[in-house]
Write a protein that holds these residues in place. Structure first.
Motif, short mmCIF file in Angstrom:
data_model
loop_
_atom_site.label_atom_id
_atom_site.label_comp_id
_atom_site.label_asym_id
_atom_site.label_seq_id
_atom_site.Cartn_x
_atom_site.Cartn_y
_atom_site.Cartn_z
N HIS A 119 0.88 -1.21 -0.09
CA HIS A 119 0.05 0.17 -0.09
C HIS A 119 0.61 1.37 -0.09
N THR A 125 1.26 3.26 -3.10
CA THR A 125 0.05 4.12 -3.76
C THR A 125 0.18 5.48 -4.07
N SER A 133 -7.63 -9.24 -3.76
CA SER A 133 -7.97 -7.91 -3.97
C SER A 133 -8.82 -7.85 -5.35
N TRP A 134 -8.01 -8.52 -6.20
CA TRP A 134 -8.68 -8.52 -7.59
C TRP A 134 -10.26 -9.13 -7.65
N ALA A 183 -12.28 -6.84 -5.96
CA ALA A 183 -12.75 -5.42 -6.91
C ALA A 183 -13.79 -5.82 -7.83
N PHE A 200 -17.46 0.80 -8.11
CA PHE A 200 -16.16 2.05 -8.16
C PHE A 200 -16.85 3.12 -7.31
N VAL A 209 -16.24 2.76 -3.52
CA VAL A 209 -14.99 3.01 -3.05
C VAL A 209 -14.79 4.52 -2.94
N GLY A 227 -4.15 3.13 -8.42
CA GLY A 227 -3.72 2.22 -7.13
C GLY A 227 -4.32 2.84 -5.88
N LEU A 229 -7.76 1.93 -5.38
CA LEU A 229 -7.78 0.39 -5.18
C LEU A 229 -7.23 -0.15 -3.74
N TYR A 230 -6.36 0.48 -3.12
CA TYR A 230 -5.86 0.27 -1.92
C TYR A 230 -6.95 -0.07 -0.64
N VAL A 274 -9.90 -1.44 -1.45
CA VAL A 274 -10.21 -2.79 -1.50
C VAL A 274 -9.32 -3.71 -1.02
#
Length: 355
Positions: A46, A49, A94-95, A98, A103, A106, A128, A131-132, A134
């Motif tokens: 993380h 990021t 994580s994938w 997601a 979105f 998030v 990213g 994304l962190y 998630v």
């Protein structure tokens, strides 16, 4: 194998830890080691990021935070230190998570929005960065954590994690959406619905007297600060009070520190009484008492930290991380395979080695 309920929490290596981290989460981690199966995550993935071009700094900070943990009382014989980048199940989960998380959900995360504002990122942050949020869900759920000790500002992340766990269980394991959170595992869910545990001080004000304590804002008392450092920083704490006889506000930043760090409740009550009445007690006197209490708290930590300095300390930390990685991966891989079975992706099991 431990049958105790499990804790997962951690820190992103962005700099030295401070007393806000202590009252917000670290003291809970130390206290709960005998009651829970504890996993503490060094979130070095993380860290990229917002500092993708600072690889050397991130590596250094990762080792420094591990040293801080050991210094405050995290016991590698009772708890597991998890190096995030060496647990591939986290990235894979994580994938998958997601794909279950809209979105716009998030981006509504208030913690994420606050970080964007405080770091003045505007719309120039990496893909990213959101994304962190998630990824934090994967950090927790990879170890099927029951409880997550956090500061107040992280509660929104835990709520999102709870949503992800519920949605996964509904979607892939047939858990009824009306099922109570505590019954998800009984109904065949892969993931428990974790709960946040906020420290006794959810948001410690920094020495500027107004913003949350943060190293980046220059208002932090670090766990590694000397007695001289502590006295100087406490002396700079602004209250706005004009004289020793002016009635003082015992809800100001100074008295948050009094209640947080002076152990004797009778003494705390006496200071509150005299300060509120303006009974010939100056801010400097109160600050000095707080500084002494902080030095008493941090002194043993500094001693343990000093034993971990230099190349020998780095080697010791790396030995612990390598030993703990095997245990962490065994658990995370078990979780991942259970998730992939639920998703009809169980085409075979993999084995990992780490040296």
């Amino acid at each position: 194998m431990s049958h105790r309920p499990r804790i997962l929490t951690g820190d992103t290596p962005t700099g030295a830890l401070h007393i806000g981290h202590w009252v917000g989460s670290l003291e809970n981690r130390v206290r709960l080691q005998d009651q829970y199966d504890c996993f503490f995550l060094l979130a070095n993935m993380h860290a990229f990021t917002t500092r993708a071009d600072k690889a050397d700094d991130i590596r250094r900070d990762t080792l420094e935070i591990a040293k801080d943990w050991l210094a405050v009382g995290i016991d590698p014989e009772r708890s597991t230190l998890v190096l995030q980048t060496e647990i591939p199940a986290i990235a894979e989960l994580s994938w998958y998570f997601a794909m279950l998380t809209p979105f716009n959900r998030v981006m509504r995360n208030p913690t994420l929005k606050t970080e964007i504002e405080l770091k003045d990122l505007g719309d120039h942050y990496s893909f990213g960065f959101p994304l962190y949020a998630v990824g934090q869900c994967a950090d927790i759920l990879a170890f099927r954590g029951d409880l997550v000790p956090v500061g107040e500002d992280q509660v929104a992340h835990i709520e999102m994690c709870r949503e992800v766990a519920r949605r996964f269980n509904w979607t892939y394991t047939g858990v009824d959406p009306q099922t109570k959170d505590e019954d998800h595992l009984k109904q065949g869910g892969v993931f428990p619905i974790p709960s946040a545990l906020v420290g006794r001080i959810g948001r410690l004000v920094g020495t500027d007297g107004k913003n949350k304590m943060s190293k980046s804002l220059g208002n932090a008392i670090l766990l590694t600060d000397t007695a001289k450092d502590i006295k100087k920083k406490m002396g700079a704490l602004y209250t706005g009070r004009q004289s020793m006889t002016a009635p003082g506000d015992i809800n100001n930043a100074l008295f948050q520190y009094v209640r947080a760090f002076i152990k004797d409740p009778t003494r705390v009550a006496d200071l509150e009484d005299r300060y509120s009445r303006g009974d010939n007690i100056g801010d400097g006197h109160v600050k000095a008492e707080v500084a002494d209490a902080l030095d008493e708290l941090l002194g043993p930590m500094r001693e343990r930290r000093a034993a971990l300095e230099g190349p020998a300390g780095d080697k010791r930390v790396l030995e612990i991380l390598r030993a703990h990685t095997a245990k962490a991966n065994a658990i995370a891989e078990e979780t991942l395979y259970a998730a992939k079975q639920a998703m009809k992706l169980d085409f075979g099991r993999r084995t990992l080695s780490f040296g």
